[in-house]
Design an enzyme around this catalytic site. Structure first.
Site, PDB file in Angstrom:
ATOM      1  N   SER A 281       0.489  -8.020   7.060  1.00  0.00           N
ATOM      2  CA  SER A 281      -0.557  -8.862   6.500  1.00  0.00           C
ATOM      3  C   SER A 281      -0.612 -10.212   7.224  1.00  0.00           C
ATOM      4  O   SER A 281      -0.863 -10.255   8.426  1.00  0.00           O
ATOM      5  CB  SER A 281      -0.335  -9.015   4.994  1.00  0.00           C
ATOM      6  OG  SER A 281      -1.484  -9.521   4.360  1.00  0.00           O
TER       7      SER A 281
ATOM      8  N   ASP B 153      -6.678   0.153   1.180  1.00  0.00           N
ATOM      9  CA  ASP B 153      -6.332  -1.264   1.147  1.00  0.00           C
ATOM     10  C   ASP B 153      -7.506  -2.089   0.608  1.00  0.00           C
ATOM     11  O   ASP B 153      -8.590  -2.084   1.183  1.00  0.00           O
ATOM     12  CB  ASP B 153      -5.957  -1.730   2.556  1.00  0.00           C
ATOM     13  CG  ASP B 153      -5.205  -3.058   2.563  1.00  0.00           C
ATOM     14  OD1 ASP B 153      -5.475  -3.899   1.688  1.00  0.00           O
ATOM     15  OD2 ASP B 153      -4.365  -3.243   3.458  1.00  0.00           O
TER      16      ASP B 153
ATOM     17  N   HIS C 238      -2.353  -1.814   0.242  1.00  0.00           N
ATOM     18  CA  HIS C 238      -1.836  -2.859   1.130  1.00  0.00           C
ATOM     19  C   HIS C 238      -0.327  -2.749   1.328  1.00  0.00           C
ATOM     20  O   HIS C 238       0.239  -3.431   2.161  1.00  0.00           O
ATOM     21  CB  HIS C 238      -2.192  -4.226   0.546  1.00  0.00           C
ATOM     22  CG  HIS C 238      -2.144  -5.359   1.516  1.00  0.00           C
ATOM     23  ND1 HIS C 238      -2.853  -5.365   2.700  1.00  0.00           N
ATOM     24  CD2 HIS C 238      -1.476  -6.543   1.472  1.00  0.00           C
ATOM     25  CE1 HIS C 238      -2.627  -6.496   3.346  1.00  0.00           C
ATOM     26  NE2 HIS C 238      -1.793  -7.228   2.627  1.00  0.00           N
TER      27      HIS C 238
END
Length: 259
Positions: free
Chosen positions: A98, A213, A241
């Site tokens: 991320s 996601d 995610h």
């Protein structure tokens, strides 16, 4: 083995160094607003396979020092370089999840991928991070009810079912961050773009992304692959995610096979 590495005037980062004499080194950069503990389900497995696993808490997060300044991608990438040089790391694999993926990308472009032999981008917040609307929503909560903000993060993070106990663990991880660093990274994700960085990546790159996601749309991973030379995508069919936990067995296997 855990220790602190000075990276800036008066700022030290916490580093978790597991299996220091492993045959191959993997450096992990966590996501926002977490810390190195998010990779627990990699640290349980990969060191036993002979890998040295290094988890770095960014400044402001986990056990690292929490200064008021230094939360742009350039400074965060410089912090990583300071750790890499202090530990004299060479030919290591760099894993970024991320926002950690965004930091890894800036590290590759700003420092010419110093020491990195392979790059693994996991649900990376790149080439863009938060929209203005998403950032504003998180900022309002961060300024007024940060625990509720963290619950919002959790609610959108996973595709698979999580237990209350797991949710509580994740909540506590996020709340270890300083409030000001949590806010600063929201602004960075809103304001900084990484388009110009991508063509400067010149090591084999693995892109991992959950197709469900809700935080970083899967479509962004297609753009990353188009712009990063010598990159491949491995979609995770049953993840949001949190591929590192949701499909942890597959994640670990794909990781060590690529490395």
């Amino acid at each position: 083995m855990g220790y602190y590495v000075p990276v800036d005037s008066g700022v030290k980062l916490y580093v978790e160094d597991i299996n220091p004499f492993g045959k191959k080194t993997i450096v992990f950069l966590h996501g926002w607003p977490l810390n190195h503990k998010q990779f627990e389900y990699q640290f349980n497995v990969l060191p036993a396979l002979g890998y040295r696993c290094i988890g770095i808490d960014w400044r402001g997060y986990g056990k690292s020092d929490k200064p008021l300044e230094g939360y742009d991608f350039n400074r965060l990438a410089d912090d990583v370089l300071a750790v890499v040089k202090a530990l004299q790391l060479q030919h290591f694999a760099l894993v970024g999840h991320s926002t950690g993926g965004a930091i890894a990308i800036r590290y590759m472009s700003r420092h010419n991928g110093y020491g990195v032999s392979k790059l693994i981008l996991v649900a990376s917040a790149a080439p863009v991070g938060f929209t203005q609307e998403t950032a504003q929503s998180f900022l309002e909560l961060a300024y007024n009810d940060r625990a509720k903000m963290m619950q919002k993060v959790i609610d959108g993070f996973f595709f698979q079912y999580i237990t209350k106990e797991f949710s509580d663990w994740f909540m506590n991880m996020g709340m270890e961050a300083a409030s000001w660093s949590t806010i600063a990274i929201i602004n960075t994700l809103r304001d900084e773009k990484l388009y110009a960085d991508l063509s400067k990546i010149h090591v084999p790159t693995l892109i991992i992304h959950g197709i469900h996601d809700k935080v970083i749309p899967f479509a962004q991973t297609l753009e990353l692959s188009e712009r990063i030379p010598n990159s491949i995508i491995v979609p995770f069919q049953y993840s949001g995610h949190g591929t590192f936990w949701e499909e942890r067995n597959k994640f670990n296997e794909v990781l060590w096979q690529f490395i």
